[in-house]
Design an enzyme around this catalytic site. Structure first.
Site, mmCIF file in Angstrom:
data_model
loop_
_atom_site.group_PDB
_atom_site.id
_atom_site.type_symbol
_atom_site.label_atom_id
_atom_site.label_comp_id
_atom_site.label_asym_id
_atom_site.label_seq_id
_atom_site.Cartn_x
_atom_site.Cartn_y
_atom_site.Cartn_z
ATOM 1 N N SER A 135 9.227 4.021 5.102
ATOM 2 C CA SER A 135 10.163 3.504 4.027
ATOM 3 C C SER A 135 9.368 3.793 2.422
ATOM 4 O O SER A 135 8.624 3.811 2.335
ATOM 5 C CB SER A 135 10.713 2.519 4.265
ATOM 6 N N ASP A 184 0.922 -1.694 0.233
ATOM 7 C CA ASP A 184 -0.410 0.026 0.224
ATOM 8 C C ASP A 184 0.501 0.893 -0.001
ATOM 9 O O ASP A 184 1.847 1.216 1.221
ATOM 10 C CB ASP A 184 -0.539 -0.212 0.986
ATOM 11 N N HIS A 212 4.467 -7.777 0.101
ATOM 12 C CA HIS A 212 3.471 -9.013 -0.318
ATOM 13 C C HIS A 212 4.611 -8.849 -0.863
ATOM 14 O O HIS A 212 5.635 -8.179 -2.261
ATOM 15 C CB HIS A 212 2.389 -8.732 0.045
#
EC number: 4.1.1.65
Length: 322
Positions: free
Chosen positions: A254, A90, A147
């Site tokens: 980050s 995201d 992911h």
């Protein structure tokens, strides 16, 4: 004027000590104070707690537990088309596009070196020259687990020590070679779409970088490059991850950088700089139409992996972790 002041702070402030302090505080159980800090954070950054498995902020014992909170499965469905690679995080796309030989776009008018990003490992860089890259920035409000864009078998992981500059839009536009200077963890996978690198880049206040197969990679920050390798193919010692499966996480802030081999994938046309990303949504499509879920990844030869190691001028053999 304000931006100049913010940039000056990036060079003046003791970023390592600030990061250590933030990591220490975020791991402490402080009861009502922890809940207060989380509530203020949620309000300030407009965090959508309805997506979390545990929406009640009182259920988190530490700030770190809250920050790496898992989401409910149904809020991030994974595109099941076997020809589609999905977004790993995201956030917001900082930059994306073609790797021009050794140059990757950092911001308008600013490039940095692919080889420098990969710690001087020119043989690993050769896998991705003229390939494709995507840089995804995770803001404080975002979900901070990372992911897999596709099925992959881990072949190599390299920890590269470095600076801890912030990685927001302002620093990307003004700090030269930002992503090749900051601390990072490079993960190289065999996939149905050729070799893929997924790079977790540290920043100021990023308390730690973790992977699902090795736990916490940093801290400690020892100032040396560390390297691990795994055998090709699926066996008892391999790390095989599925599309959409968690592979790592940041405890605060980050950026994630993905590298794809030339001629293997085409990025989704609608994507551009500042596009919002959600895990599981389409990121790229295979250039080969008939990729099947059971296709065997083409492994990198063991001797090529070893040659990459020898090619890196920054690695101290005596300190490698193999």
């Amino acid at each position: 004027m304000l931006n100049s002041f913010k940039l000056s702070l990036q060079y003046i402030l003791p970023k390592l000590w600030l990061t250590r302090l933030a990591g220490w505080g975020a791991s402490k159980r402080a009861g009502w104070l922890t809940k207060l800090v989380i509530d203020l954070f949620v309000k300030y950054y407009k965090v959508d707690m309805k997506e979390a498995q545990k929406p009640d902020t009182a259920s988190y014992r530490t700030f770190n537990e809250f920050f790496v909170r898992p989401l409910r499965d149904e809020v991030r469905p994974i595109d099941t088309d076997p020809n589609v690679l999905v977004m790993p995080a995201d956030g917001v796309i900082s930059q994306l596009g073609k790797i021009e030989e050794d140059k990757i776009l950092q911001a308008k008018g600013h490039n940095y070196s692919l080889e420098a990003l990969l710690a001087g490992n020119y043989l690993m860089a050769d896998l991705f020259r003229n390939g494709t890259f995507v840089t995804t920035y995770l803001s404080p409000r975002d979900y901070h687990r990372v992911h897999m864009p596709c099925n992959g078998i881990l072949r190599e992981m390299i920890y590269v020590p470095g600076d801890l500059f912030s990685v927001n839009h302002l620093t990307a536009q003004n700090v030269p070679n930002l992503f090749a200077r900051n601390e990072r963890v490079i993960c190289l996978f065999d996939t149905e779409f050729g070799p893929m690198a997924q790079i977790l880049v540290g920043a100021t206040i990023v308390g730690s970088i973790e992977t699902v197969w090795a736990g916490t990679i940093t801290p400690p920050r020892e100032g040396i490059i560390k390297r691990w390798t795994w055998p090709a193919g699926e066996n008892d010692d391999s790390v095989a991850l599925l599309k959409g499966q968690e592979m790592g996480r940041f405890k605060l802030g980050s950026t994630v950088i993905n590298l794809f081999a030339p001629g293997k994938v085409n990025l989704v046309e609608q994507l551009e700089s500042l596009s919002v990303t959600k895990i599981g949504q389409p990121l790229a499509v295979s250039t080969e139409t008939f990729v099947t879920p059971d296709a065997e990844p083409a492994p990198l030869p063991a001797e090529e992996i070893e040659a990459e190691h020898d090619a890196s001028p920054l690695v101290d053999d005596k300190k490698d972790q193999v």
